[in-house]
Every structure is written in C-alpha cells, then in structure tokens.
Design an enzyme around this catalytic site. Structure first.
Site, mmCIF file in Angstrom:
data_model
loop_
_atom_site.group_PDB
_atom_site.id
_atom_site.type_symbol
_atom_site.label_atom_id
_atom_site.label_comp_id
_atom_site.label_asym_id
_atom_site.label_seq_id
_atom_site.Cartn_x
_atom_site.Cartn_y
_atom_site.Cartn_z
ATOM 1 N N ASP A 108 0.743 -1.263 -0.039
ATOM 2 C CA ASP A 108 0.017 -0.046 0.018
ATOM 3 C C ASP A 108 1.003 1.152 0.008
ATOM 4 O OD1 ASP A 108 0.891 -0.315 2.572
ATOM 5 O OD2 ASP A 108 -0.925 -0.629 3.500
ATOM 6 N N ASN A 167 -7.162 -2.395 14.772
ATOM 7 C CA ASN A 167 -8.503 -2.695 14.097
ATOM 8 C C ASN A 167 -8.355 -3.865 13.158
ATOM 9 O OD1 ASN A 167 -7.466 -1.695 11.896
ATOM 10 N ND2 ASN A 167 -8.763 0.036 11.846
ATOM 11 N N HIS A 179 -6.673 -4.303 10.788
ATOM 12 C CA HIS A 179 -6.584 -4.006 9.175
ATOM 13 C C HIS A 179 -5.095 -5.036 8.687
ATOM 14 C CE1 HIS A 179 -4.441 0.129 9.335
ATOM 15 N NE2 HIS A 179 -3.326 -0.966 9.699
ATOM 16 N N GLU A 197 -9.357 -1.766 5.832
ATOM 17 C CA GLU A 197 -10.026 -1.269 7.128
ATOM 18 C C GLU A 197 -11.181 -2.161 7.290
ATOM 19 O OE1 GLU A 197 -8.100 0.443 8.620
ATOM 20 O OE2 GLU A 197 -7.697 2.415 7.947
HETATM 21 P P1 PGA Z 1 2.863 -0.803 12.771
HETATM 22 O O1 PGA Z 1 1.629 -0.910 11.577
HETATM 23 O O2 PGA Z 1 3.663 -2.148 12.401
HETATM 24 O O3 PGA Z 1 3.194 0.239 12.721
HETATM 25 O O4 PGA Z 1 1.948 -1.268 14.076
HETATM 26 C C1 PGA Z 1 0.914 -2.264 11.406
HETATM 27 C C2 PGA Z 1 -0.182 -1.900 10.244
HETATM 28 O O5 PGA Z 1 -1.060 -0.865 10.789
HETATM 29 O O6 PGA Z 1 -0.285 -2.723 9.637
#
Ligand code: PGA
Length: 264
Positions: A67, A137, A139, A144
């Site tokens: 992404d 959450n 994702h 999302e």
């Molecule tokens: P993080 O992000 O490794 O910074 O916790 C993970 C994500 O949101 O996919």
C-alpha cells in the site's frame, strides 16, 4: 495456520528474517510481498545484515508493496516509498526495476491504476510470500474493517483509528492522508504463503480475533483463516488474549521436530 510465539520484537524479527531468507535462498526469483510499519523495521534490519554478510542475494527477487498513502510523493518522509528505501531498498541489491509500490501521486483513473497493479502482480507470476503487519483494528494492508474479503487493489478511505495511529508521524499542523491505495484482501489471499507479524499489547485484541474469532469483514485479518499457508509470528504481549497458547506451543515443538522447514 501456524502460530509462532516469541518473547519480543527482536526474536520476531530474527525468526521472520530467517523465514524470508530461507525462502529467497530456495527460490532466488521469489516474488515477495512487502509491508511497512514499525513492526517491520527489525525484520528489514536483519535482512540487510544477512545481505551484508554475503548470505542473501536479492538480485532476482521481485517485490510488491501492499500500500501507499494517497497524496504523498515518493520523497515525502512519511511515504511508504521513503520507508522502504530507508529501511531496506537502499541497503540491498534488489533491482530498481523489480520494485513495485503503489503510486500515491495519482489524481484520477484510480480503478484503472489499481487494475494495472493487479496485472503487474499477475504478470510476475503472483506473489510467493506476503509479509503483513496488523492494525489495532485488525486491518491488513489498508483494508480497514468491513473491507470485502474478495476485495482487490483499490482506493480506500482510512478509518478514524488508523488516522489517529498515523497522525503522530506527521509534523504538527500537517494534515495526514485520508486515503490510500492498497492491495485488497482477495489479492493478499492469493499469495502462496502469508507471514503476519504482531508485537505489543495494543495488538492483542486484533490478534485474538484474527486467529480465534469468526471470519468476519469487521476484522480483515480474520480472513487469513481461509488461507492454506499462514504463519503468525507474535510476541507475548500481542499473544496475551489468545486462549490456545499452550496448544500453539505444542504445535511449534512438533513442527520443529517433524517439519522444521516450515520454520526456516
Ligand atoms: P505497525 O503497523 O507495524 O506500525 O504497528 C501495522 C499496520 O498498521 O499494518
């Protein structure tokens, strides 16, 4: 699904890098799906270390990132292009022409652009190994909650929780992106193997729902239960709400004994 329980970030990074390195050594033409985020920094650091040691050659590896924020150029310090360059690409021998990251600067024809990204994955032969983080959450990528389990690469509006989590990385007063281009859950589920990493107590609820909860679009990572080859590598804090930890430990011991190749 294989659930590997580790003590902390350092152990997770080492185990994940070992798995990725072993896969690259067995298949130098690997099509590797990459992720960004704090959880990935240690993994890239370890992969860079192995590369510099001379044991890991990326010259034929093809990469596809999950992404990118919409509206950020490749040089913006919070862009995923920048993250990947800083933590990984600048330090290893992946050919620039083999690197694919969604373009955050597109302004129109989003569907056409995203279909092109899907086509590039398809033309390369599909993704062999997809690396994933997980949001609080649930994702994966920027899929999302309520993302369709069959979704493909597309423009996605970020949730309030993700905006809150990300705003701290942007300068005070700077508006953080509200949308992103992300591979879909359906795209991710087509990868031949999936590796999801999670650390810290903030991820514990999402991890428990993903592994032990029902498959539901409300928790995107729960869709991984539909995949035939998923490995979760999680630390004690992120594993704290799992009810089957003893079972996962026994499976790990038996895996090391019977099918050790799944761990390297
Ligand atoms: P993080 O992000 O490794 O910074 O916790 C993970 C994500 O949101 O996919």
């Amino acid at each position: 699904m294989l659930v590997i329980l580790k003590r902390d970030d350092e152990e997770i990074s080492r185990q994940a890098a070992q798995l990725i390195a072993g896969t690259v050594q067995r298949n130098p033409d690997l099509r590797l799906g990459l992720a960004t985020g704090g959880t990935m920094i240690g993994v890239y650091k370890e992969l860079v270390r192995l590369h510099k040691q001379g044991t890991l050659d990326f010259s034929r590896v093809v990469t596809f990132n999950l992404d990118e924020y919409l509206g950020l150029s490749a040089t913006h310090p919070q862009s995923f292009h920048h993250f990947m360059r800083e933590h990984f690409f600048a330090h290893v021998n992946i050919a620039a022409s083999n690197i694919h990251i969604p373009d955050g600067t597109i302004r129109s024809n989003y569907d056409q652009y995203c279909a092109g990204y899907e086509e590039a994955i398809h033309k390369a032969g599909g993704i062999d190994l997809q690396l994933l983080g997980i949001g609080r959450n649930g994702h994966i990528g920027f899929n999302e909650p309520t993302s369709s389990i069959g979704s493909r690469t597309r423009l996605k509006v970020l949730s309030k929780e993700t905006l809150d989590d990300n705003s701290k990385f942007f300068a005070p007063g700077e508006e953080s992106p509200r949308c992103a281009i992300t591979m879909g859950i359906g795209t991710i589920l087509e990868a031949r193997k999936v590796l999801l990493l999670a650390t810290g107590a903030a991820k514990a609820a999402a991890v428990a729902k993903s592994i032990e909860g029902p498959v539901a679009s409300a928790v995107s990572a729960s869709s991984l239960q539909l995949h035939s080859d998923v490995t979760f590598i999680i630390d004690d804090a992120a594993a704290s709400q799992l009810t089957q930890r003893d079972y996962y430990r026994r499976v790990m011991e038996m895996t090391a004994l019977l099918t050790p190749e799944r761990l390297s």
